[in-house]
Design a protein around this motif. Structure first.
Motif, PDB file in Angstrom:
ATOM      1  N   ASN A  78      35.983  -2.819  17.353  1.00 37.53           N
ATOM      2  CA  ASN A  78      35.731  -1.415  17.670  1.00 37.53           C
ATOM      3  C   ASN A  78      36.694  -0.842  18.700  1.00 37.53           C
ATOM      4  OD1 ASN A  78      34.733  -2.879  19.769  1.00 37.53           O
ATOM      5  ND2 ASN A  78      32.779  -1.819  19.896  1.00 37.53           N
ATOM      6  N   ARG A  79      37.583  -1.671  19.278  1.00 35.57           N
ATOM      7  CA  ARG A  79      38.561  -1.162  20.241  1.00 35.57           C
ATOM      8  C   ARG A  79      39.937  -1.708  19.924  1.00 35.57           C
ATOM      9  NH1 ARG A  79      36.501  -2.572  26.141  1.00 35.57           N
ATOM     10  NH2 ARG A  79      36.918  -4.572  25.219  1.00 35.57           N
ATOM     11  N   TYR A  90      41.206  -1.665  29.146  1.00 36.71           N
ATOM     12  CA  TYR A  90      40.175  -0.639  29.194  1.00 36.71           C
ATOM     13  C   TYR A  90      39.548  -0.549  30.570  1.00 36.71           C
ATOM     14  CZ  TYR A  90      40.733   0.052  24.261  1.00 36.71           C
ATOM     15  OH  TYR A  90      41.272   0.376  23.048  1.00 36.71           O
ATOM     16  N   ASN A  95      35.119   1.699  27.510  1.00 38.56           N
ATOM     17  CA  ASN A  95      35.166   2.627  26.384  1.00 38.56           C
ATOM     18  C   ASN A  95      36.415   3.502  26.349  1.00 38.56           C
ATOM     19  OD1 ASN A  95      34.409   4.084  28.586  1.00 38.56           O
ATOM     20  ND2 ASN A  95      32.808   5.244  27.537  1.00 38.56           N
ATOM     21  N   ARG A  96      37.204   3.508  27.428  1.00 40.92           N
ATOM     22  CA  ARG A  96      38.418   4.321  27.464  1.00 40.92           C
ATOM     23  C   ARG A  96      39.602   3.478  27.912  1.00 40.92           C
ATOM     24  NH1 ARG A  96      36.095   9.542  30.618  1.00 40.92           N
ATOM     25  NH2 ARG A  96      34.859  10.367  28.917  1.00 40.92           N
ATOM     26  N   LYS A 128      34.875   8.396  16.632  1.00 39.42           N
ATOM     27  CA  LYS A 128      33.714   8.293  17.529  1.00 39.42           C
ATOM     28  C   LYS A 128      32.955   9.610  17.594  1.00 39.42           C
ATOM     29  CE  LYS A 128      35.439   4.623  20.450  1.00 39.42           C
ATOM     30  NZ  LYS A 128      36.015   4.243  21.740  1.00 39.42           N
TER      31      LYS A 128
END
Length: 139
Positions: A78-79, A90, A95-96, A128
């Motif tokens: 997912n990343r 990250y 998440n970023r 997303k």
């Protein structure tokens, strides 16, 4: 290097010295710094970026390669973790992306790799956002 946004939207308008173009409805990114992005006829999945082809997994859901650059994801997929010689790190909550590292053999970041990175991160952000809208609509 900065990103500027539209006054009335959260949509990026420029990436450093490069302009970003969108389709007439503002849904799909169609141009990054003069490099066109084409999409498959049915859907929102990019097919080409400039002269490069985008390759997806056998289900067509996960981007695996953009031109000469292979993409790597974390264990869950997912990343984005790598794009060619780039390694993404990250932030605190994971998440970023907070930092991009390039292998020593390159020395500096080539423009085409920077633009490819922006495209891939933009695609992730759009996905997303769409997933969030689907979950809200289904609730």
């Amino acid at each position: 290097m900065g990103i500027t946004y539209g006054r009335l939207s959260s949509r990026p308008r420029t990436l450093g010295r490069w302009n970003l173009g969108y389709d007439r409805f503002g849904n799909n990114l169609t141009d990054i710094g003069g490099l066109g992005i084409t999409y498959y006829r049915l859907g929102n999945r990019p097919r080409t970026f400039g002269q490069w082809t985008l390759e997806y997994d056998h289900l067509g859901s996960r981007l695996r390669r953009i031109g000469p650059y292979e993409l790597g994801s974390d264990w869950h997929g997912n990343r984005l973790r790598t794009l060619g010689p780039l390694i993404l790190h990250y932030g605190r909550f994971g998440n970023r992306p907070s930092q991009v590292e390039i292998s020593d053999e390159y020395g500096s970041l080539p423009d085409d790799l920077l633009l490819a990175l922006f495209l891939v991160l933009h695609m992730e952000a759009v996905e997303k956002e769409r997933a969030g809208r689907r979950s809200i609509a289904g609730a």
